[in-house]
Design an enzyme around this catalytic site. Sequence first.
Site, short mmCIF file in Angstrom:
data_model
loop_
_atom_site.label_atom_id
_atom_site.label_comp_id
_atom_site.label_asym_id
_atom_site.label_seq_id
_atom_site.Cartn_x
_atom_site.Cartn_y
_atom_site.Cartn_z
N ARG A 56 0.50 -1.27 0.09
CA ARG A 56 -0.11 0.14 -0.03
C ARG A 56 0.90 1.02 -0.21
O ARG A 56 1.71 1.14 1.09
CB ARG A 56 -1.16 0.43 1.24
N THR A 64 -1.06 7.63 -1.04
CA THR A 64 -2.06 7.58 -1.37
C THR A 64 -3.11 6.49 -0.88
O THR A 64 -3.89 6.70 -1.24
CB THR A 64 -1.97 7.65 -3.06
N ASP A 102 1.66 -2.24 12.66
CA ASP A 102 1.62 -2.93 10.89
C ASP A 102 1.54 -4.49 11.13
O ASP A 102 2.52 -4.80 11.58
CB ASP A 102 2.80 -2.44 10.42
C1 PRP Z 1 -0.85 -3.83 5.31
C2 PRP Z 1 -1.93 -5.78 4.74
C3 PRP Z 1 -2.65 -5.35 3.42
C4 PRP Z 1 -2.82 -3.52 3.18
C5 PRP Z 1 -4.64 -3.85 3.75
O1 PRP Z 1 0.32 -4.57 3.71
O2 PRP Z 1 -1.15 -6.53 5.43
O3 PRP Z 1 -2.09 -5.89 2.54
O4 PRP Z 1 -2.20 -3.76 4.32
O5 PRP Z 1 -4.54 -2.03 3.72
P1 PRP Z 1 -5.47 -2.08 2.03
O6 PRP Z 1 -6.55 -2.71 3.02
O7 PRP Z 1 -5.61 -0.42 3.01
O8 PRP Z 1 -4.70 -1.64 1.24
P2 PRP Z 1 1.36 -3.57 3.97
O9 PRP Z 1 0.98 -2.73 2.41
O10 PRP Z 1 1.35 -2.61 5.16
O11 PRP Z 1 2.29 -4.22 3.25
P3 PRP Z 1 2.89 -5.34 3.88
O12 PRP Z 1 2.21 -6.26 4.42
O13 PRP Z 1 4.30 -5.81 3.42
O14 PRP Z 1 3.56 -5.12 4.92
N1 URA Z 2 -1.69 -2.34 7.06
C1 URA Z 2 -1.41 -2.75 8.48
O1 URA Z 2 -0.58 -3.44 8.90
N2 URA Z 2 -2.29 -2.40 9.32
C2 URA Z 2 -3.11 -1.75 9.89
O2 URA Z 2 -3.78 -1.27 10.54
C3 URA Z 2 -3.84 -1.05 8.20
C4 URA Z 2 -3.05 -1.61 7.28
#
Ligand code: PRP
Ligand code: URA
Length: 209
Positions: free
Chosen positions: A104, A108, A200
């Site tokens: 993400r 944005t 996170d």
């Molecule tokens: C996190 C999570 C989801 C996303 C959720 O991943 O594991 O994939 O954010 O957010 P959204 O519903 O607003 O799209 P992240 O982008 O942090 O990547 P990562 O798993 O590599 O840490």
């Molecule tokens: N991604 C995460 O890992 N945690 C949140 O709360 C939202 C997006």
Amino acid sequence: MAKLVVMDHPLIQHKLTLIRDKQTGSKDFRDLVDEVATLMAFEVTRNLPLAEVEIQTPIARTKTKVITGKKLGVVPVLRAGLGMVDGILKLVPAARVGHVGLYRDPETLQPVEYYCKLPADVEERELIVVDPMLATGGSASAAIQFLKDRGCTQIKLMCLIAAPEGIKKVQDDHDDVDIFVAAVDKKLNEHGYIVPGLGDAGDRLFGTK
Ligand code: PRP
Ligand code: URA
């Protein structure tokens, strides 16, 4: 309209409390996510079709049941979805695993795709997309669309914690996808994090922060 299932089983709720706690370190966090994924998979697979077979027990011949129908696939959204894969494979070891890499964009909040590797027969499988967090819903919705664009028709989504905004996004974009969650939290904060959430998920699983 597809269903939203909130799994309020006491074991899931207890373990989710430990997962949320900021004192829980990476090893315990990983183990707990794995355990909850197994417990949730039990419910997500509830409607798998059964066929009758005849077998011989040590005592008698009998008619009994085995799982039939489409083969399963598990599709983690990288990175954090990886933490839920083994917990599901404990129950369905023959399932194939496809990976969809999305992160993400912190500014944005839009999902950016960076990796994809799916089983060759993915469109013939019943798929469980897994990601611990359903925040804005952008990542889950994009991952599901990605699979649909490759011909997949039977898709479920399994997350630990969802925000109402994420549930609405997936329901609006994919009204054929059942959503299974352990909790629906209050809201998103100004950075798109789920409140109270667990922080996170990727960083806590892999110790990157
Ligand atoms: C996190 C999570 C989801 C996303 C959720 O991943 O594991 O994939 O954010 O957010 P959204 O519903 O607003 O799209 P992240 O982008 O942090 O990547 P990562 O798993 O590599 O840490
Ligand atoms: N991604 C995460 O890992 N945690 C949140 O709360 C939202 C997006």
